[in-house]
Write a protein that holds these residues in place. Structure first.
Motif, PDB file in Angstrom:
ATOM      1  N   LEU A   1     -16.610  20.927  25.704  1.00 39.36           N
ATOM      2  CA  LEU A   1     -15.191  21.257  25.638  1.00 39.36           C
ATOM      3  C   LEU A   1     -14.339  20.040  25.349  1.00 39.36           C
ATOM      4  CD1 LEU A   1     -14.783  23.832  28.528  1.00 39.36           C
ATOM      5  CD2 LEU A   1     -14.729  24.267  26.076  1.00 39.36           C
ATOM      6  N   THR A   2     -14.758  18.903  25.834  1.00 35.41           N
ATOM      7  CA  THR A   2     -13.975  17.687  25.616  1.00 35.41           C
ATOM      8  C   THR A   2     -13.858  17.379  24.125  1.00 35.41           C
ATOM      9  OG1 THR A   2     -14.663  16.814  27.750  1.00 35.41           O
ATOM     10  CG2 THR A   2     -13.816  15.234  26.157  1.00 35.41           C
ATOM     11  N   VAL A   3     -14.959  17.494  23.406  1.00 40.84           N
ATOM     12  CA  VAL A   3     -14.928  17.233  21.965  1.00 40.84           C
ATOM     13  C   VAL A   3     -14.000  18.225  21.273  1.00 40.84           C
ATOM     14  CG1 VAL A   3     -16.307  17.255  19.849  1.00 40.84           C
ATOM     15  CG2 VAL A   3     -17.208  16.186  21.895  1.00 40.84           C
ATOM     16  N   PHE A   4     -14.063  19.484  21.667  1.00 46.95           N
ATOM     17  CA  PHE A   4     -13.196  20.494  21.051  1.00 46.95           C
ATOM     18  C   PHE A   4     -11.729  20.182  21.335  1.00 46.95           C
ATOM     19  CE2 PHE A   4     -16.417  24.269  20.955  1.00 46.95           C
ATOM     20  CZ  PHE A   4     -17.205  23.564  20.067  1.00 46.95           C
ATOM     21  N   ARG A   5     -11.414  19.805  22.562  1.00 45.69           N
ATOM     22  CA  ARG A   5     -10.022  19.470  22.912  1.00 45.69           C
ATOM     23  C   ARG A   5      -9.530  18.255  22.141  1.00 45.69           C
ATOM     24  NH1 ARG A   5     -11.361  19.729  28.674  1.00 45.69           N
ATOM     25  NH2 ARG A   5     -11.337  21.922  29.160  1.00 45.69           N
ATOM     26  N   GLU A   6     -10.357  17.229  22.084  1.00 49.39           N
ATOM     27  CA  GLU A   6      -9.977  16.016  21.363  1.00 49.39           C
ATOM     28  C   GLU A   6      -9.807  16.301  19.871  1.00 49.39           C
ATOM     29  OE1 GLU A   6     -13.037  13.267  22.456  1.00 49.39           O
ATOM     30  OE2 GLU A   6     -12.129  12.854  24.417  1.00 49.39           O
ATOM     31  N   PHE A   7     -10.686  17.122  19.312  1.00 46.83           N
ATOM     32  CA  PHE A   7     -10.570  17.530  17.908  1.00 46.83           C
ATOM     33  C   PHE A   7      -9.249  18.264  17.689  1.00 46.83           C
ATOM     34  CE2 PHE A   7     -11.295  21.197  14.999  1.00 46.83           C
ATOM     35  CZ  PHE A   7     -11.355  20.502  13.807  1.00 46.83           C
ATOM     36  N   TRP A   8      -8.927  19.185  18.579  1.00 45.21           N
ATOM     37  CA  TRP A   8      -7.688  19.973  18.493  1.00 45.21           C
ATOM     38  C   TRP A   8      -6.476  19.044  18.469  1.00 45.21           C
ATOM     39  CZ3 TRP A   8      -7.364  25.340  18.216  1.00 45.21           C
ATOM     40  CH2 TRP A   8      -6.092  25.880  18.358  1.00 45.21           C
ATOM     41  N   GLU A   9      -6.489  18.082  19.371  1.00 45.97           N
ATOM     42  CA  GLU A   9      -5.374  17.131  19.451  1.00 45.97           C
ATOM     43  C   GLU A   9      -5.324  16.226  18.226  1.00 45.97           C
ATOM     44  OE1 GLU A   9      -5.833  15.094  23.175  1.00 45.97           O
ATOM     45  OE2 GLU A   9      -5.534  16.946  24.322  1.00 45.97           O
ATOM     46  N   ASN A  10      -6.470  15.727  17.792  1.00 45.56           N
ATOM     47  CA  ASN A  10      -6.532  14.847  16.632  1.00 45.56           C
ATOM     48  C   ASN A  10      -6.025  15.543  15.366  1.00 45.56           C
ATOM     49  OD1 ASN A  10      -7.585  12.236  15.420  1.00 45.56           O
ATOM     50  ND2 ASN A  10      -8.669  13.757  14.199  1.00 45.56           N
ATOM     51  N   GLU A  11      -6.352  16.803  15.224  1.00 48.23           N
ATOM     52  CA  GLU A  11      -5.929  17.576  14.048  1.00 48.23           C
ATOM     53  C   GLU A  11      -4.517  18.123  14.202  1.00 48.23           C
ATOM     54  OE1 GLU A  11      -7.815  17.939  11.177  1.00 48.23           O
ATOM     55  OE2 GLU A  11      -9.116  16.469  12.156  1.00 48.23           O
ATOM     56  N   ASN A  12      -3.915  17.875  15.362  1.00 39.10           N
ATOM     57  CA  ASN A  12      -2.555  18.339  15.666  1.00 39.10           C
ATOM     58  C   ASN A  12      -2.421  19.854  15.457  1.00 39.10           C
ATOM     59  OD1 ASN A  12       0.022  17.880  16.617  1.00 39.10           O
ATOM     60  ND2 ASN A  12       0.864  17.503  14.579  1.00 39.10           N
ATOM     61  N   LEU A  13      -3.411  20.580  15.905  1.00 39.52           N
ATOM     62  CA  LEU A  13      -3.427  22.027  15.705  1.00 39.52           C
ATOM     63  C   LEU A  13      -2.384  22.744  16.555  1.00 39.52           C
ATOM     64  CD1 LEU A  13      -7.261  22.559  15.366  1.00 39.52           C
ATOM     65  CD2 LEU A  13      -5.526  22.724  13.563  1.00 39.52           C
ATOM     66  N   SER A  14      -1.914  22.130  17.621  1.00 40.46           N
ATOM     67  CA  SER A  14      -0.862  22.750  18.425  1.00 40.46           C
ATOM     68  C   SER A  14       0.425  22.909  17.629  1.00 40.46           C
ATOM     69  CB  SER A  14      -0.586  21.929  19.682  1.00 40.46           C
ATOM     70  OG  SER A  14      -1.712  21.971  20.526  1.00 40.46           O
ATOM     71  N   ALA A  15       0.616  22.057  16.638  1.00 40.78           N
ATOM     72  CA  ALA A  15       1.821  22.122  15.802  1.00 40.78           C
ATOM     73  C   ALA A  15       1.627  23.019  14.571  1.00 40.78           C
ATOM     74  CB  ALA A  15       2.216  20.722  15.350  1.00 40.78           C
ATOM     75  N   ALA A  16       0.421  23.506  14.381  1.00 42.88           N
ATOM     76  CA  ALA A  16       0.130  24.356  13.226  1.00 42.88           C
ATOM     77  C   ALA A  16       0.695  25.765  13.448  1.00 42.88           C
ATOM     78  CB  ALA A  16      -1.381  24.425  13.002  1.00 42.88           C
TER      79      ALA A  16
END
Length: 92
Positions: A1-16
């Motif tokens: 899960l940590t890798v998925f969360r970090e990936f999500w943040e790195n790709e700025n998917l929350s702003a998508a």
């Protein structure tokens, strides 16, 4: 899960857009389920989640999770390609 969360943040998917977030969320969920299933198979021994993830994805595609649905598999492959690039950049 940590890798998925970090990936999500790195790709700025929350702003998508909502549809993009939903697509990536669904793909990561499917990939996570696939990894859990692979992790409990006897023939995979005592591999870590990270090892199973690295074995499952590459620069071209992800694992065949929805081979019967080409559009859905394409979404998973897209997510896996981006996740792979992210993981390789982290490894450097």
């Amino acid at each position: 899960l940590t890798v998925f969360r970090e990936f999500w943040e790195n790709e700025n998917l929350s702003a998508a857009s909502k549809s993009t977030r939903n697509r990536y969320s669904a793909s990561l969920h499917a990939l996570g389920g696939y990894l859990v299933a692979r992790g409990i198979e006897v023939d995979h021994g005592l591999k870590s989640a990270h090892e199973l993830l690295i074995e499952a994805i590459d620069l071209n595609e992800g694992p065949p999770i929805h081979f019967d649905n080409e559009a859905w598999q394409a979404e998973i492959d897209t997510t896996c390609r981006r996740l792979y690039r992210y993981m390789m950049s982290r490894a450097r």
